[in-house]
Write an enzyme that holds these catalytic residues in place. Sequence first.
Site, mmCIF file in Angstrom:
data_model
loop_
_atom_site.group_PDB
_atom_site.id
_atom_site.type_symbol
_atom_site.label_atom_id
_atom_site.label_comp_id
_atom_site.label_asym_id
_atom_site.label_seq_id
_atom_site.Cartn_x
_atom_site.Cartn_y
_atom_site.Cartn_z
ATOM 1 N N ASN A 1 -6.365 4.091 -6.583
ATOM 2 C CA ASN A 1 -7.666 3.884 -5.571
ATOM 3 C C ASN A 1 -9.087 4.587 -5.688
ATOM 4 O OD1 ASN A 1 -6.340 6.306 -5.232
ATOM 5 N ND2 ASN A 1 -5.840 5.686 -3.054
ATOM 6 N N HIS B 1 -9.975 9.309 7.309
ATOM 7 C CA HIS B 1 -9.749 9.072 5.595
ATOM 8 C C HIS B 1 -9.839 7.636 5.170
ATOM 9 C CE1 HIS B 1 -7.093 11.430 2.884
ATOM 10 N NE2 HIS B 1 -8.117 10.188 2.009
#
Length: 388
Positions: free
Chosen positions: A147, A333
């Site tokens: 990611n 997040h």
Amino acid sequence: MAKVLCVLYSDPVTGYPPKYVRDGLPKIEGYAGGQTLPSPKKIDFKPGELLGSVSGELGLRKFLEEGGHEFIVTNDKEGPDSVFEKNLPDTEIVISQPFFPAYLTAERIKKAPKLKLAITAGIGSDHVDLKAAIAHGITVAEVTYSNSISVSEHTVMMILSLVRNYLPAYGWVIKKGWNIADCVERSYDLEGMAVGSVAAGRIGLAVLRRLKPFGVKLHYYDRYKLPEEVERELNATYHPSVEEMVKVCDVVTIHCPLHDETRNMFDTQMLGKMKRGAYIVNTARAEICNRDAIVKALESGQLAGYAGDVWFPQPAPADHPWRTMPNHGMTPHISGTSLSAQARYAAGTREILECWFDGRPIRNEYLIVDGGKLAGVGAHSYSDSKKK
Ligand code: NDP
């Protein structure tokens, strides 16, 4: 046969599965620098599905149950009565995502004598007490690079939103206003500004590369200098200390892992060395910044803005001061868990599990702790003691 305990965030309040707004994902061929994409033997999900929430199960249930393993998925992770803690004593493998971390503290590791493998579905294994993992011979692995680009895109978005004052301007539209002066009294162009990255690893370097076309002056601090040709490509200036770098920056973006050397790096003193009206974007880990010092710096105007997606603890309590401090652009997040990222780290998690069950080595670039010491990418990026 193993017991596998997996902590994932809750399903959407509107139900699972969501109505997907797009059909599938674009195909990515590989990562910058040559690392290959996760390569499990098979996947049992369609890329683009919501895999990171409880019902998504990281697409692992069929694979694990066909292998005869017990697979428990929960979002109940806090306290001794949680499903997570109650299942720890006979669990061999824990899987958790940094977005909703199952904190594997030293105390919890003590309660898990059978625990052999802790997988981070994503990047950043600071929610595991790495020293305790080392002491107990637990292997810690994460899906390196899965990611990194997702986070770098989120970072660029946040830098632009802060500098251009995007969120308040959007707010005026929702409030049915046309308050141009209110929107622009804090709005600047990024062009010409000095932007510094704390660390130039996979994410930091991707952010620098994405920012170059904006006509900014790039700076970075890391423990090691980038190769000369990369510095030339970016026209980036290296600083041997954070202090030196922040003095000249209008925007500072943080991309180092959280460990003893980086915890509390941005305290009152460090913030005092920054230019008045600088911006910080932190998509690395919350505890690299001192929570209350950030609030005070925003209140005094020393910082013009702070944005990021990382908090401590996670989930952040309702009264966390970063929810209400002035001029912030926080999100939960999420930067590393776009549907695109989920497809990669779910596949990487499966690859790690396949290796583990087959007795094949886990890729070196996925290892954080192995054989009682920091290993692989972990040996490069983390430290097990405070730098003197
Ligand atoms: P990398 O390992 O590729 O890069 C980390 C960099 O940090 C390395 O260049 C390393 O230096 C450097 N570094 C380590 N310690 C220090 C230090 N004391 N001072 C300066 N630099 C240091 O990791 P990524 O770029 O992939 O990820 C970075 C962090 O971002 C993760 O650890 C995680 O905490 C966070 N992250 C956040 C996500 C989110 O969703 N918000 C998702 C993914 C990651 P060197 O190796 O040269 O020693």
